[in-house]
Design a protein around this motif. Structure first.
Motif, PDB file in Angstrom:
ATOM      1  N   SER A   9       0.812  -1.213   0.000  1.00  0.00           N
ATOM      2  CA  SER A   9       0.000   0.000   0.000  1.00  0.00           C
ATOM      3  C   SER A   9       0.846   1.264   0.000  1.00  0.00           C
ATOM      4  N   LEU A  12       2.041   2.985  -3.253  1.00  0.00           N
ATOM      5  CA  LEU A  12       1.111   3.810  -4.021  1.00  0.00           C
ATOM      6  C   LEU A  12       1.056   5.243  -3.509  1.00  0.00           C
ATOM      7  N   LYS A  23      -5.780   4.563  -2.931  1.00  0.00           N
ATOM      8  CA  LYS A  23      -4.680   3.655  -3.251  1.00  0.00           C
ATOM      9  C   LYS A  23      -5.195   2.238  -3.492  1.00  0.00           C
ATOM     10  N   PRO A 314      -1.118   7.680  -6.822  1.00  0.00           N
ATOM     11  CA  PRO A 314      -1.529   6.294  -6.622  1.00  0.00           C
ATOM     12  C   PRO A 314      -1.773   5.547  -7.939  1.00  0.00           C
TER      13      PRO A 314
END
Length: 334
Positions: A9, A12, A23, A314
């Motif tokens: 995560s 992003l 994201k 993102p």
């Protein structure tokens, strides 16, 4: 089990710059089927409920799980459980163990059973005594085995780890812990970034880089039990125009050069136009073809570009990541 693409995560966009839900959306739309959740993302989301206490962290975890379910994203694990092993202050060690119990609750909400522990890179209050490190890891493994379902731990050697900076040292600890739920994460950056690359050198390489990497990978294939490899991370990095020493824009006093390099300069595979130069594809080939790893492959990345407030970050990172993954799948026939 076939290879499955995941993305971290944080790759992003930084938690304090880009919305987590955006994201996750961009990861799903790009074609990723799994995602690593960074604890930092979880904490930032929890703040909207108030303090980052256990109640709010668990509420944030439930929100993340629901969002991932809606996007058909599997949460493969939570990371990083930082600064754990080898602490000389045993009261601080006890605090970490109490925090870990909250992590157990979080991963259950996430629907995963995996927590990643990177090697400790603190320089104070940490010991290189391997017996102490092993005992610390046995403790978490045994706690994890008491959970239903059991919690697994993926230990990762960081190229700038204070005491554990190579896969060989990491594997010795995994072997000595000798628990079914205690394995490792193998990261192409941390392998190549230690044995092959050196951001403080003029050409970005260590002496005898190719020979040393070839030997290291042959030893890895002959030594590591693939059943103990819980997932792998595949990522490249930028060759710097000037050595990362004092005076360089990324230089931070008392911070290892490889750490500064990692935080600012990672790239996805095949991004040669951006300066990618590590032998990542060959390492990935050894891990998937020679070692025989099957399972989750995470395109984890850290970069100064993640702090760019442009709302397209993102999406562009997700698209870059899936492009690299698809090219790797084609080249290695995964």
């Amino acid at each position: 089990m076939a290879h499955k693409p995941a993305i971290a995560s944080m790759s992003l966009g930084r938690a304090w710059v880009h919305d987590l839900h955006e994201k996750l959306k961009q990861a799903s739309e790009a074609g990723f089927t799994g995602i690593e959740i960074f604890y930092e993302d979880l904490e930032y989301l929890a703040k909207k409920y108030g303090d980052t206490d256990r109640t709010n962290l668990l509420q944030a975890a439930s929100e993340i799980r629901q969002a991932c379910d809606n996007l058909s994203l599997t949460i493969i694990g939570l990371q990083p459980f930082l600064f754990y092993e080898g602490l000389t202050d045993r009261n601080e060690h006890k605090v970490k163990i109490e925090k870990l119990k909250t992590w157990f609750q979080i991963v259950k909400i996430f629907g995963t059973d995996l927590i990643q522990i990177p090697s400790n890179f603190q320089t104070d209050n940490t010991s290189g005594d391997i017996s102490l490190i092993v005992n610390d890891m046995i403790e978490v493994a045994e706690l994890g085995l008491q959970e239903n379902p059991p919690i697994r731990f993926a230990y990762e050697n960081l190229a700038w780890g204070t005491h554990v900076d190579t896969w060989e040292k990491m594997w010795e600890i995994v072997t000595r812990v000798n628990k079914p739920n205690f394995g490792c994460c193998l990261d192409t950056f941390n392998i190549a970034g230690k044995v092959w690359a050196d951001p403080t050198s003029q050409d970005g390489k260590s002496p005898n880089a190719d020979r040393d990497l070839e030997y290291s990978m042959l030893q890895l294939v002959q030594t590591v039990d693939v059943k103990k490899v819980f997932y792998i991370q595949v990522v490249d990095a930028e060759r710097l125009e000037e050595p990362l020493i004092e005076g360089h824009p990324f230089y931070v006093d008392e911070q290892p050069a490889r750490m500064s390099w990692s935080r600012n300069c990672r790239l996805f595979l095949y991004e040669y136009d951006k300066g990618a130069y590590l032998p990542v594809v060959e390492i990935a080939r050894m891990l998937t073809k020679e070692l025989g790893f099957e399972g989750w492959v995470s395109m984890e990345l850290f970069s100064r570009s993640m702090s760019d407030p442009d709302p397209s970050v993102p999406r562009t990172h997700a698209q870059r990541g899936i492009k690299a993954w698809r090219r790797l799948v084609k080249e290695l026939e995964l």
